[in-house]
Structure formats: structure tokens, C-alpha cells
Write a protein that holds these residues in place. Structure first.
Motif, PDB file in Angstrom:
ATOM      1  N   ASN A 183       0.808  -1.199  -0.127  1.00 46.58           N
ATOM      2  CA  ASN A 183      -0.165   0.052  -0.054  1.00 46.58           C
ATOM      3  C   ASN A 183       0.582   1.202  -0.012  1.00 46.58           C
ATOM      4  O   ASN A 183       0.240   2.362   0.217  1.00 46.58           O
ATOM      5  N   ILE A 184       2.049   1.174  -0.309  1.00 45.68           N
ATOM      6  CA  ILE A 184       3.092   2.253  -0.117  1.00 45.68           C
ATOM      7  C   ILE A 184       3.469   2.764  -1.656  1.00 45.68           C
ATOM      8  O   ILE A 184       3.812   1.934  -2.403  1.00 45.68           O
ATOM      9  N   TYR A 185       3.109   4.097  -1.778  1.00 46.96           N
ATOM     10  CA  TYR A 185       3.117   4.636  -3.241  1.00 46.96           C
ATOM     11  C   TYR A 185       4.194   5.883  -3.193  1.00 46.96           C
ATOM     12  O   TYR A 185       4.363   6.392  -2.199  1.00 46.96           O
ATOM     13  N   GLY A 186       4.725   5.910  -4.304  1.00 47.25           N
ATOM     14  CA  GLY A 186       5.802   7.137  -4.616  1.00 47.25           C
ATOM     15  C   GLY A 186       5.061   8.107  -5.624  1.00 47.25           C
ATOM     16  O   GLY A 186       4.519   7.834  -6.211  1.00 47.25           O
ATOM     17  N   VAL A 187       5.026   9.417  -4.982  1.00 46.61           N
ATOM     18  CA  VAL A 187       4.318  10.171  -5.788  1.00 46.61           C
ATOM     19  C   VAL A 187       5.281  11.035  -6.561  1.00 46.61           C
ATOM     20  O   VAL A 187       6.155  11.714  -6.127  1.00 46.61           O
ATOM     21  N   LYS A 188       5.010  11.077  -8.015  1.00 52.25           N
ATOM     22  CA  LYS A 188       5.902  11.762  -9.109  1.00 52.25           C
ATOM     23  C   LYS A 188       5.527  13.309  -9.349  1.00 52.25           C
ATOM     24  O   LYS A 188       4.381  13.219  -9.651  1.00 52.25           O
ATOM     25  N   ASN A 189       6.436  13.954  -9.666  1.00 50.97           N
ATOM     26  CA  ASN A 189       6.152  15.237 -10.240  1.00 50.97           C
ATOM     27  C   ASN A 189       6.167  15.248 -11.730  1.00 50.97           C
ATOM     28  O   ASN A 189       6.215  14.259 -12.246  1.00 50.97           O
ATOM     29  N   LYS A 190       6.007  16.441 -12.183  1.00 55.54           N
ATOM     30  CA  LYS A 190       5.732  16.385 -13.669  1.00 55.54           C
ATOM     31  C   LYS A 190       6.964  15.948 -14.177  1.00 55.54           C
ATOM     32  O   LYS A 190       6.832  15.692 -15.843  1.00 55.54           O
ATOM     33  N   ASP A 191       8.139  15.840 -13.943  1.00 61.95           N
ATOM     34  CA  ASP A 191       9.422  15.379 -14.444  1.00 61.95           C
ATOM     35  C   ASP A 191       9.523  14.172 -14.189  1.00 61.95           C
ATOM     36  O   ASP A 191      10.612  13.198 -14.550  1.00 61.95           O
ATOM     37  N   GLY A 192       8.639  13.184 -13.243  1.00 59.56           N
ATOM     38  CA  GLY A 192       8.654  11.826 -13.179  1.00 59.56           C
ATOM     39  C   GLY A 192       9.779  11.719 -11.979  1.00 59.56           C
ATOM     40  O   GLY A 192       9.797  10.095 -11.950  1.00 59.56           O
ATOM     41  N   VAL A 193      10.129  12.605 -11.160  1.00 58.09           N
ATOM     42  CA  VAL A 193      10.637  12.187 -10.195  1.00 58.09           C
ATOM     43  C   VAL A 193       9.987  11.914  -8.774  1.00 58.09           C
ATOM     44  O   VAL A 193       9.042  12.928  -8.723  1.00 58.09           O
ATOM     45  N   VAL A 194      10.124  11.018  -8.208  1.00 61.14           N
ATOM     46  CA  VAL A 194       9.318  10.912  -6.877  1.00 61.14           C
ATOM     47  C   VAL A 194       9.674  11.964  -5.759  1.00 61.14           C
ATOM     48  O   VAL A 194      10.884  11.969  -5.414  1.00 61.14           O
ATOM     49  N   VAL A 195       8.884  12.610  -5.460  1.00 64.50           N
ATOM     50  CA  VAL A 195       9.015  13.820  -4.484  1.00 64.50           C
ATOM     51  C   VAL A 195       8.627  13.628  -3.184  1.00 64.50           C
ATOM     52  O   VAL A 195       8.853  14.425  -2.141  1.00 64.50           O
ATOM     53  N   GLU A 196       7.682  12.646  -2.737  1.00 62.02           N
ATOM     54  CA  GLU A 196       7.018  12.371  -1.453  1.00 62.02           C
ATOM     55  C   GLU A 196       6.811  10.659  -1.622  1.00 62.02           C
ATOM     56  O   GLU A 196       6.455  10.056  -2.560  1.00 62.02           O
ATOM     57  N   TYR A 197       6.484  10.055  -0.580  1.00 59.00           N
ATOM     58  CA  TYR A 197       5.605   8.644  -0.294  1.00 59.00           C
ATOM     59  C   TYR A 197       4.541   8.942   0.275  1.00 59.00           C
ATOM     60  O   TYR A 197       4.467   9.836   1.460  1.00 59.00           O
ATOM     61  N   VAL A 198       3.660   8.032   0.034  1.00 62.98           N
ATOM     62  CA  VAL A 198       2.164   8.118   0.727  1.00 62.98           C
ATOM     63  C   VAL A 198       1.712   6.670   0.861  1.00 62.98           C
ATOM     64  O   VAL A 198       2.216   5.588   0.335  1.00 62.98           O
ATOM     65  N   LYS A 199       1.028   6.334   1.842  1.00 60.79           N
ATOM     66  CA  LYS A 199       0.549   4.853   2.273  1.00 60.79           C
ATOM     67  C   LYS A 199      -0.985   5.159   1.995  1.00 60.79           C
ATOM     68  O   LYS A 199      -1.687   5.911   2.339  1.00 60.79           O
ATOM     69  N   LYS A 200      -1.524   4.175   1.210  1.00 59.41           N
ATOM     70  CA  LYS A 200      -2.926   3.840   0.812  1.00 59.41           C
ATOM     71  C   LYS A 200      -3.813   3.340   1.856  1.00 59.41           C
ATOM     72  O   LYS A 200      -3.427   2.195   2.505  1.00 59.41           O
ATOM     73  N   ASN A 201      -4.785   4.098   2.107  1.00 60.85           N
ATOM     74  CA  ASN A 201      -5.918   3.535   3.400  1.00 60.85           C
ATOM     75  C   ASN A 201      -7.302   3.643   2.806  1.00 60.85           C
ATOM     76  O   ASN A 201      -7.442   4.352   1.867  1.00 60.85           O
ATOM     77  N   GLU A 202      -8.093   3.320   3.609  1.00 63.84           N
ATOM     78  CA  GLU A 202      -9.541   3.372   3.297  1.00 63.84           C
ATOM     79  C   GLU A 202     -10.431   3.836   4.475  1.00 63.84           C
ATOM     80  O   GLU A 202      -9.743   3.456   5.510  1.00 63.84           O
TER      81      GLU A 202
END
Length: 488
Positions: A183-202
Motif C-alpha cells: 500500500n506504499i506509493y511514491g508520488v511523482k512530479n511532472k518530471d517523473g521524479v518521486v518527491v514524496e511517499y504516501v500510504k494507501k488506506n480506506e
């Protein structure tokens, strides 16, 4: 005579129209079975990227130390910073063969960067007109880097990230969210670089919510997770072909095998070397990292060495890379497993436990979420995930992984029809999508199935009401089975 001919032609056209209509209806038809079971891993270049590819300009050479921060708009100029982000000095880098040479330059160039106290890697930047903005420096484990604009408290205000985050409310995974693990995802900016990490929950209503998580926590969780054996799955972080740099830790999925690079380890931390000069002595530090590549049935381990040379005052003079050196070659090909029908359990749940119990299973919920989001966008009803389709998909994917099977015919159960008949499962139509691949990234799997006409037609068929998706790993490959079904 002419009337008879005309009548015959009319009846023939009606018959053809009815036949075409019948062929497109899932009732009592087994859609998308044989045509979708193909050797797609030989054509992975057709896979649509998760979002933007990272261009070469946003990668740092592994020979560049982690405490050297590139200065935007200044080619080859780096700031040396301490653990608090305070700028200590500026260095100019030039390349000589395989070595990078470093020269200390005027510390007043540039003079518009100022470390923000108590905020890690955040700088206050003042332009020539006196305008102030705040930039956060990010360097990932794959050596991709970027500066993102933040507020004075360090919160990211990149418009691309904000707009993509707002899309999460429709219960779909934003296109710039790259699955790292579970459930862990990397968030990419417009240049495709990972700028932060988030965890998916419901939340309690089943809506997706995204909670920020630190990079340290992400990789601490992953390396301590027995399911991944300490490996990080970043399939979309492929380095540009024009550079030979290697990341600290990544996986690249492509035909021929995976590559895994482990983080550098200091081998010889301080080796004194007399250069022969009467006035100066130098010492070197050696760091090594290993890459693992799968070629055919073999696992190859290569080692690289980065050598950094310092003067007697601790200033780095050069950094060089040596390798690759082959350290190990191990046969990991499938051992032939003989199909033994006498082992089959009469109960479906027990059979799933028997076949899948010893295999590594990946979370397939992301594929299902993406599929249902796609159906909503096409004004179709979502598919249920708690029926027989999920059980059969789980058993079929586990069977594929066990026998390295990439067709719609199981060496143990026969066809999917025979498998469902064995366990008394009836249906009014189904579609089967299977794939062997080198990545279990949910978005990549979803996009692959959507890119194949037969697969997409089955997934977007308005008559289906169930779906099951399962992913199992064996010998470096992921085996995916997606079963769509009409059942009352």
C-alpha cells in the motif's frame, strides 16, 4: 426467380446479423480465453509508462556524494552541505575519463541560497528582483533528484502534485502514484521524479485516503518485510540509456530479467596514499554496491566500486567508478514440477491453500480498483470481487507460477472450464486474461490489459458482474490471472 433470389439474400443477411450479435454476447460463451494468453513478456516495450519518464537531466551520477547538492541553472556547480543543510562550500565538477574532478570555487557563488533552520533540505532562494521562494531538495535512492517548491513550513505546493492528489477522491489511484510495495506509493512530479511517499488506506465508507510517510519509514518497512526479501520494487525507475549510472536500490523490469541494486557499502573507509608530492598527501575512500541481473535461468551478481580521493584537509579531489565485476552466477531456473492429479483437494479452499501456500503473493487490489474506475468512466457498473471469480483466479495464477505456465491450459486442471466444472462453479460467460511479467505494479498490469483489444473488450463488457485478480511470484517472474465472469 428474382423474388426468390432477393428473399434468399435478405434471409442470409438476417442470419449473419443474428450470428454476429450472438457471438458478441457472453451468455454461454467463453470470451477472451485463448487469444489473451500470449507471450506478452516479449513485447514489454509496448507498455504505457505510469506517467512521465525521468529524463537524464534529473539523475545524479553515483560518483557525486550525497552531501553535494546541484545548483539549479549552474552546470557542474554543487553546494556542499552539512547534516543540517547549511551550505559549507561550493564545488565545480569536471569529468576526465571515468573520474570526476572537483575544484573548490568562490563561496559567494551563488549567494541566493540560504538553508532554512529546522527544515531538512529546504532552502530560501532570493532572485535578482528580491523575490523569495522556498525550494526543497530531494534525492532518491535511484539517484533521481529534483527541487520542488514548498511554503515556508516545508509543505509541497507543486501544482501538479496537488491536482493529482485531488483526483484520489474518486477512489482511483492517480496516474503519478507509483506503487513501491503493498500500500506504499511514491508520488511523482511532472518530471517523473518521486518527491514524496504516501500510504494507501480506506475510510469507513471504503474511500481511498492517502497518508504521507517518510522515506526512512518506507524503506525500513520494506527491507524488514520478509515478503520482499529486502528488495524494493521500483519498476518505473529505469535509468536513461545514455548513462551508465546505477541507483542505490531499484528494480528494473524488462525482457530478460530483473535488476536489483543494493545500497553502497563502505569497504575501505580510510586508506592513506602518498602521492609523491612533498606538500600534499591524499587518502581514498572506497564504496561498493552490487547489482543482481536475471539472464535466462541464471542470477548474476555484479559489483561496482566508487573510489573517492580526498586531500589532507578533507576536501574531495576526485571520484571514480570501477566495474562491473561478476561476483556470482547462480542457476535459478524452474525445476520441473510434475503434475500429479492425485494431490488435488476436493474442496476449492483447501486446494488454494495447497497450491498457493508456499508461493509469494502480491496485492492485486490496485488492478481491480483501476479496472472498476475504468468501468465507471465508461458508464459501466463495477464488478464484485467477493465471488467465485476471485477464488478461481487465485488458484489459476498460483498454478501458473508453480508450472511456469503462460497459457490458458493448466498442466494439472486442464482448461479453465474444466477447473470450474471440477468445483461445481457455473456461469453464463467468462473472460480470462493471463500474463507473465517482471513487475507486479498494479497500474502497469492494468494498462497492459487495457492496451490489448481482446482484454479490454472483456474488461469493458457490460454483462460481466464479477472479477477476480491474483498475482504470484516465482523465480523472478510474476504470474497474473484475471477472471471476469457473469454469474447469478
Amino acid at each position: 426467380m428474382n423474388k426468390i433470389v432477393i428473399l434468399f439474400v435478405f434471409l442470409f443477411c438476417v442470419f449473419c446479423a443474428l450470428w454476429v450479435f450472438k457471438s458478441k454476447t457472453p451468455i454461454n460463451r467463453h470470451l477472451n480465453e485463448s487469444n489473451n494468453a500470449s507471450n506478452w513478456w516479449d513485447t514489454q516495450n509496448d507498455i504505457a509508462p505510469l506517467s512521465y519518464e525521468v529524463s537524464e537531466e534529473w539523475y545524479l551520477d553515483p560518483r557525486i556524494p550525497s552531501d553535494y547538492v546541484p545548483v539549479l541553472g549552474e552546470d557542474g556547480l554543487y553546494m556542499q552541505v552539512d547534516e543540517n543543510g547549511t551550505i559549507l562550500s561550493y564545488w565545480k565538477c569536471t569529468e576526465d575519463g571515468t573520474a570526476l574532478n572537483w575544484e573548490k570555487v568562490n563561496p559567494d557563488i551563488p549567494d541566493n541560497y540560504e538553508a532554512v533552520e529546522d527544515l531538512e533540505d529546504v532552502y530560501k532562494v532570493t532572485d535578482a528582483n528580491g523575490m523569495v521562494k522556498y525550494l526543497k531538495y530531494i534525492r532518491n535512492r535511484d539517484n533521481s533528484f529534483t527541487f520542488v517548491e514548498v511554503d515556508k513550513y516545508g509543505n509541497i505546493i507543486d501544482e501538479y502534485i496537488t491536482s493529482c492528489e485531488s483526483q484520489a477522491g474518486d477512489n482511483s489511484i492517480p496516474t503519478n502514484y507509483m506503487q513501491i510495495d503493498g500500500n506504499i506509493y511514491g508520488v511523482k512530479n511532472k518530471d517523473g521524479v518521486v518527491v514524496e511517499y504516501v500510504k494507501k488506506n480506506e475510510d469507513k465508507n471504503g474511500n481511498l485516503i492517502w497518508n504521507p510517510i517518510s522515506e526512512e519509514k518506507v524503506f525500513a518497512d520494506i527491507t524488514g518485510n520478509e515478503r520482499n526479501n529486502g528488495e524494493v520494487k521500483n519498476p518505473d525507475m529505469t535509468l536513461p540509456d545514455s548513462t551508465d549510472q546505477k541507483p542505490d536500490e531499484y528494480v528494473v523490469g524488462k525482457p530478460g530479467g530483473n535488476k536489483v541494486t543494493t545500497a553502497p557499502v563502505v569497504v575501505d573507509p580510510d586508506i592513506s596514499v602518498n602521492t609523491g608530492s612533498k606538500s600534499k598527501k591524499t587518502h581514498t575512500q572506497k564504496e561498493s554496491y552490487q547489482t543482481t541481473e536475471y539472464e535466462g535461468d541464471y542470477k548474476l551478481t555484479y559489483e561496482y566500486t566508487i573510489i573517492k580521493t580526498y586531500d589532507d584537509e578533507g576536501n574531495m579531489l576526485s571520484s571514480d567508478k570501477q566495474g562491473p565485476f561478476l561476483r556470482n552466477k547462480e542457476y535459478v531456473g524452474n525445476q520441473k514440477v510434475t503434475a500429479n492429479p492425485s494431490l488435488i483437494e476436493s474442496n476449492l479452499d483447501n486446494e488454494i491453500m495447497r497450491v498457493a501456500g508456499a508461493l509469494e503473493q502480491s496485492d492485486a487490489s490496485g488492478v481491480i480498483n483501476s479496472l472498476n474506475a475504468e468501468r465507471i468512466n465508461n458508464n459501466l457498473s463495477i464488478l464484485a470481487t467477493d465471488g467465485d471469480a476471485q477464488k478461481i483466479a487465485t488458484l489459476f495464477a498460483a498454478d501458473m507460477a508453480t508450472y511456469d505456465n503462460t497459457t490458458n491450459i493448466s498442466p494439472l486442471y486442464g482448461s479453465i472450464d474444466q477447473l470450474m466444472t471440477r468445483y461445481g462453479i457455473t456461469n453464463q460467460g467468462y473472460g480470462l486474461n493471463v500474463w507473465r511479467t517482471t513487475s507486479d505494479d498494479a497500474q502497469q498490469i492494468h494498462q497492459r490489459f487495457q492496451s490489448i483489444d481482446n482484454c479490454r473488450n472483456a474488461r469493458m463488457n457490460e454483462n460481466f458482474n464479477q472479477v477476480g485478480v491474483a498475482i504470484f511470484k516465482n523465480n523472478g517472474y510474476y504470474y497474473v490471472a484475471e477472471l471476469l465472469m457473469l454469474q447469478f
